[in-house]
Design an enzyme around this catalytic site. Structure first.
Site, PDB file in Angstrom:
ATOM      1  N   ARG A 114      -2.042  11.423   6.604  1.00 37.10           N
ATOM      2  CA  ARG A 114      -2.942  10.448   5.986  1.00 37.10           C
ATOM      3  C   ARG A 114      -4.333  11.064   5.986  1.00 37.10           C
ATOM      4  O   ARG A 114      -4.868  11.396   7.052  1.00 37.10           O
ATOM      5  CB  ARG A 114      -2.977   9.110   6.727  1.00 37.10           C
ATOM      6  CG  ARG A 114      -4.164   8.254   6.272  1.00 37.10           C
ATOM      7  CD  ARG A 114      -4.169   6.843   6.758  1.00 37.10           C
ATOM      8  NE  ARG A 114      -3.142   6.061   6.101  1.00 37.10           N
ATOM      9  CZ  ARG A 114      -3.182   4.731   5.983  1.00 37.10           C
ATOM     10  NH1 ARG A 114      -4.194   4.054   6.467  1.00 37.10           N
ATOM     11  NH2 ARG A 114      -2.202   4.084   5.389  1.00 37.10           N
ATOM     12  N   HIS A 141      -0.468   6.623  -2.528  1.00 34.62           N
ATOM     13  CA  HIS A 141       0.051   5.971  -1.325  1.00 34.62           C
ATOM     14  C   HIS A 141       1.538   5.657  -1.571  1.00 34.62           C
ATOM     15  O   HIS A 141       1.934   4.492  -1.694  1.00 34.62           O
ATOM     16  CB  HIS A 141      -0.750   4.696  -1.054  1.00 34.62           C
ATOM     17  CG  HIS A 141      -0.608   4.145   0.336  1.00 34.62           C
ATOM     18  ND1 HIS A 141       0.141   4.763   1.316  1.00 34.62           N
ATOM     19  CD2 HIS A 141      -1.120   3.018   0.913  1.00 34.62           C
ATOM     20  CE1 HIS A 141       0.082   4.044   2.427  1.00 34.62           C
ATOM     21  NE2 HIS A 141      -0.671   2.981   2.211  1.00 34.62           N
ATOM     22  N   GLN A 144       3.738   3.138   0.553  1.00 36.95           N
ATOM     23  CA  GLN A 144       3.363   1.747   0.282  1.00 36.95           C
ATOM     24  C   GLN A 144       4.091   1.239  -0.965  1.00 36.95           C
ATOM     25  O   GLN A 144       4.657   0.140  -0.970  1.00 36.95           O
ATOM     26  CB  GLN A 144       1.842   1.660   0.063  1.00 36.95           C
ATOM     27  CG  GLN A 144       1.345   0.263  -0.281  1.00 36.95           C
ATOM     28  CD  GLN A 144       1.440  -0.681   0.904  1.00 36.95           C
ATOM     29  OE1 GLN A 144       0.953  -0.366   1.982  1.00 36.95           O
ATOM     30  NE2 GLN A 144       2.045  -1.839   0.720  1.00 36.95           N
ATOM     31  N   ASP A 236      -5.791  -5.177  -3.846  1.00 38.29           N
ATOM     32  CA  ASP A 236      -6.125  -4.281  -2.729  1.00 38.29           C
ATOM     33  C   ASP A 236      -7.635  -4.427  -2.510  1.00 38.29           C
ATOM     34  O   ASP A 236      -8.342  -5.010  -3.342  1.00 38.29           O
ATOM     35  CB  ASP A 236      -5.735  -2.838  -3.115  1.00 38.29           C
ATOM     36  CG  ASP A 236      -5.950  -1.817  -1.999  1.00 38.29           C
ATOM     37  OD1 ASP A 236      -6.203  -2.234  -0.841  1.00 38.29           O
ATOM     38  OD2 ASP A 236      -5.881  -0.608  -2.269  1.00 38.29           O
ATOM     39  N   CYS A 277      -1.406  -4.830  -0.143  1.00 35.28           N
ATOM     40  CA  CYS A 277      -0.929  -3.780   0.776  1.00 35.28           C
ATOM     41  C   CYS A 277      -1.477  -3.981   2.190  1.00 35.28           C
ATOM     42  O   CYS A 277      -0.883  -3.480   3.144  1.00 35.28           O
ATOM     43  CB  CYS A 277      -1.322  -2.415   0.238  1.00 35.28           C
ATOM     44  SG  CYS A 277      -3.085  -2.245  -0.054  1.00 35.28           S
ATOM     45  N   ARG A 305       7.261  -1.925   5.178  1.00 34.13           N
ATOM     46  CA  ARG A 305       6.694  -0.579   5.371  1.00 34.13           C
ATOM     47  C   ARG A 305       7.553   0.201   6.361  1.00 34.13           C
ATOM     48  O   ARG A 305       7.845   1.372   6.184  1.00 34.13           O
ATOM     49  CB  ARG A 305       5.255  -0.657   5.920  1.00 34.13           C
ATOM     50  CG  ARG A 305       4.215  -1.272   5.000  1.00 34.13           C
ATOM     51  CD  ARG A 305       4.012  -0.517   3.721  1.00 34.13           C
ATOM     52  NE  ARG A 305       3.800   0.911   3.906  1.00 34.13           N
ATOM     53  CZ  ARG A 305       2.688   1.482   4.391  1.00 34.13           C
ATOM     54  NH1 ARG A 305       1.651   0.742   4.703  1.00 34.13           N
ATOM     55  NH2 ARG A 305       2.595   2.794   4.525  1.00 34.13           N
TER      56      ARG A 305
HETATM   57  N1   CP Z   1      -1.160  -0.713   3.891  1.00 32.15           N
HETATM   58  C1   CP Z   1      -1.487   0.257   4.783  1.00 32.15           C
HETATM   59  O1   CP Z   1      -1.352   1.453   4.511  1.00 32.15           O
HETATM   60  O2   CP Z   1      -1.967  -0.212   5.947  1.00 32.15           O
HETATM   61  P1   CP Z   1      -2.645   0.666   7.089  1.00 32.15           P
HETATM   62  O3   CP Z   1      -3.925   1.208   6.520  1.00 32.15           O
HETATM   63  O4   CP Z   1      -2.856  -0.290   8.218  1.00 32.15           O
HETATM   64  O5   CP Z   1      -1.719   1.784   7.457  1.00 32.15           O
HETATM   65  N1  NVA Z   2      -6.916   1.525  -1.143  1.00 30.90           N
HETATM   66  C1  NVA Z   2      -6.946   1.318   0.280  1.00 30.90           C
HETATM   67  C2  NVA Z   2      -5.560   1.182   0.796  1.00 30.90           C
HETATM   68  C3  NVA Z   2      -5.442   0.911   2.268  1.00 30.90           C
HETATM   69  C4  NVA Z   2      -4.015   0.809   2.720  1.00 30.90           C
HETATM   70  C5  NVA Z   2      -7.672   2.465   0.961  1.00 30.90           C
HETATM   71  O1  NVA Z   2      -7.443   3.616   0.559  1.00 30.90           O
HETATM   72  O2  NVA Z   2      -8.464   2.218   1.853  1.00 30.90           O
END
Ligand code: CP
Ligand code: NVA
Length: 318
Positions: A114, A141, A144, A236, A277, A305
């Site tokens: 990540r 992502h 997700q 989101d 999400c 998830r």
């Molecule tokens: N939706 C999601 O990726 O959540 P987190 O940022 O908590 O991992």
């Molecule tokens: N678009 C958001 C998603 C978080 C799961 C971000 O990148 O922060």
């Protein structure tokens, strides 16, 4: 009893950086695995399918759901997950991404990443020689998106003939991944966002041939009529991780695109569900009443998830 060969050879050793690289049949196969592992979890079955395996969990950005899913899904199957934040390792700092990748590839069965740059996920895959799973980058992502498709299918019993609409920052990682997976699987997908935040041309061009093949209708508009007929409204955060300095501009641009009762009604459908999400900023991209309503499926999504991530790891890790 689970048969290892169910998690078939076409996937072993592959990375998941974006669903672009997978055929619709392959995505549906992994989705089936997710339903299977969810059922096994519900039935209280205990398996040790990652016994003797290790996964490096690299997090440059924060996480609750993704980290928890990877760590618990891998650990409860007998594997050893190792969490590494940028406080712990030298990714792209003192040590190049290539060198870190080559070291991790010698010690781990797989890597979750990540971070900010999609290119770094690609480099990790190229130089480590082990499967790399994208746990979110600025661009995509994918884990997700699979959980979201699972939630959609679970609720409606099918993906056929469904339409969902993403409302908000149409160029963000979640919107792009939903566009790719929808185009691949033939789910109609709309983006309702201000012109300034339309997804870039390149992602639209990537999705065009997939949508042509699957029959998915992809629409992008700043007009509310684009949500008409949607079975699901999805949103989101207005400000993704790493973009905190843009908060004021985003609030100005996106306030008219908030998911609220009147936007839900604009679908013109009775059974429209709401998805997010998470994490959510209630009062911004979604009102508290929609978020807490009976048609909000956010907790099912969050649970899914874990099942989808377990399924992906079972499919990819040798
Ligand atoms: N939706 C999601 O990726 O959540 P987190 O940022 O908590 O991992
Ligand atoms: N678009 C958001 C998603 C978080 C799961 C971000 O990148 O922060």
């Amino acid at each position: 009893m689970f048969e290892a060969e169910k998690f078939g050879s076409p996937f072993k050793g592959r990375s998941l950086l974006t669903w672009r690289d997978y055929t619709p049949e392959e995505i549906l196969q992994i989705l089936d695995y997710a339903f299977l592992v969810k059922k096994q979890a519900r039935d209280g079955e205990v398996h040790q399918r990652f016994l003797g395996k290790t996964i490096a969990l690299i997090f440059e950005k924060r996480s609750t759901r993704t980290r928890s899913s990877f760590e618990t899904a891998f650990g409860e199957e007998g594997g050893h997950p190792v969490f590494m934040s940028t406080q712990d390792i030298q990714l792209g700092g003192k040590e190049s991404v290539e060198d870190t990748a080559r070291v991790l590839g010698r010690m781990f069965s797989a890597i979750e990443f990540r971070g900010f740059r999609q290119e770094h996920a690609e480099m990790l895959a190229k130089y480590s020689g082990v499967p790399v799973i994208n746990g979110l980058t600025d661009e995509y992502h994918p884990t997700q998106a699979l959980a979201d498709v699972m939630t959609l299918k679970e609720h409606f019993g099918t993906l056929k003939g469904l339409k969902w609409a993403f409302c908000g920052d149409g160029r963000n990682n979640v919107a792009r991944s939903l566009m790719v997976i929808s185009a691949k699987l033939g789910i109609d997908f709309a983006i309702y966002s201000p012109k300034e935040l339309f997804p870039p041309k390149d992602i639209q061009e990537i999705c065009e041939p997939f949508a042509r093949e699957s029959g998915a209708k992809i629409e992008i508009s700043d007009k509310i009529s684009v949500v008409k007929g949607a079975d699901c409204l999805y949103t989101d955060v207005w400000v993704s991780m790493g973009e905190e300095s843009l908060k004021d501009e985003r609030t100005r641009l996106l306030s008219p695109y908030q998911v609220n009762e009147s936007l839900m009604a604009a679908t013109g459908k009775a059974g429209t569900i709401f998805m997010h999400c998470l994490p959510a900023v209630k009062g911004q991209e979604v009102t508290e009443d929609v978020f807490e309503s009976s048609f909000s499926k956010v907790w099912d999504q969050a649970e899914n998830r874990k099942h989808t991530i377990k399924a992906i790891m079972l499919a990819l890790i040798q």
